[in-house]
Scaffold this active site. Structure first.
Site: not given
Length: 339
Positions: A128, A282, A311
């Site tokens: 991320s 995602d 995600h």
């Protein structure tokens, strides 16, 4: 405490503001070899601390502390490094200055070079916003970084992600009637709504459709939302959250004097071997944004994580996803950089 502190002293941020007595919290795993070239830098993501990165570190794994010196710097704003919650007045809470990804990586570079004398990095890796920092390392220090790997992370905050973050921010600011003069009244309990907003973006539609939350002992969707999403966000300081959110919303590896906003040029300037691993489902950081980036990187492999974990395919929770990431990193580290 299970981490160390690197004092940055007074730093001038990209904004021009000075953050006095700034510091980075970090943890290391393994030993630095004599040549100081067995280095892996593994920055933390939005809201995470070094302990959340440890699932990917272990004997026999790609990030093997018996082979590599693994440096995990904590993101500014996360409560361990300089943050609204641990900075004295007048820069505490809502008065904490705006910090960029560029700032974070610049300070991490200082940690690596000034504290440890490192001049070459075998790999920068992250999930991320940690992956975003990996891209920034490659763009800011192309002659130093041999490899980068980003899983469920992009080289900038694309519009979709920006909008999701804006919704999360709005749900928090609603607690003080969107009155910026009242931000210091915010408490962690006000983060409850933020968790509810993010619940629809962190995981995929298929995850919810197949009711995988039952595997974790939750009998209903409502229980899962309160027991996981609300609970995890209510553990965060709201001012730390807002500081990291600003960092995230304004993240762009080209937003600095080296590239002057030329995003494609910044990507094309990354010399490192790259492995780009988006989550195939995602919703927060869509895979096609990563594909655009990978096509501009000179030495990239585009390797989506086929997973219904959205995600969180990169969060270290689902065994097959974890194995896929580790295998990909093993292959990346096995490729010679011819240097």
């Amino acid at each position: 405490m299970d981490y160390e502190i690197f004092d940055l002293e007074d730093v001038i941020l990209q904004s021009g503001e000075t953050l006095p007595d700034a510091f980075l919290a970090y943890k290391t795993y393994g030993k630095l070899n004599e040549r100081k070239d067995n280095v892996i830098v593994y920055p933390t993501a939005f809201g995470d601390r070094h302990i959340q990165n440890e699932w990917l570190i272990g004997s026999g794994m790609a990030l093997d502390p018996e082979k590599y010196f693994i440096l995990v710097p904590n993101l500014l704003g996360n409560g361990l490094s300089s943050s609204p919650s641990n900075t004295p007045p007048p820069f505490d809470r809502a008065n904490f200055p705006q910090v960029t990804i560029y700032d974070n990586v610049k300070f991490q570079h200082r940690l690596a070079t000034e504290k440890f004398g490192i001049r070459k990095i075998a790999l920068v890796v992250g999930w991320s916003m940690g992956g975003l920092q990996a891209y920034q390392w490659g763009a800011s220090y192309p002659g130093m970084v041999e490899r980068i790997a980003s899983f469920a992370g992009a080289a900038k905050t694309w519009p979709q992600t920006y909008v999701v973050l804006e919704g999360m921010k709005a749900s928090l600011l609603a607690a003080v009637g969107f009155d910026s003069s009242q931000l210091n009244r915010l408490t962690s309990s006000d983060m409850r709504a933020v968790g509810r907003v993010y619940a629809g973006w962190g995981l995929s539609r298929d995850f919810y459709r197949e009711e995988l939350y039952r595997n974790f002992g939750f009998e209903s969707l409502a229980d899962f939302m309160s027991g996981v999403w609300e609970d995890s966000f209510m553990k965060m300081d709201p001012h730390n959250f807002l500081a990291m959110l600003w960092t995230g919303q304004h993240a762009d590896i080209s937003a600095n004097p080296s590239y002057n906003g030329d995003f494609d040029k910044a990507l094309q300037s990354i010399k490192a071997l790259a492995c780009v691993m988006p989550g195939s489902t995602d919703l927060f950081c869509p895979a096609d944004d990563n594909e655009y980036e990978a096509n501009l990187l000179p030495n990239a492999v585009f390797n989506p994580i086929e997973s219904i974990w959205g995600h969180f395919a990169g969060r270290g929770i689902n065994g097959p996803d974890n194995q896929f990431i580790d295998d990909s990193l093993q292959r990346l580290l096995a490729v010679s950089t011819n240097e």
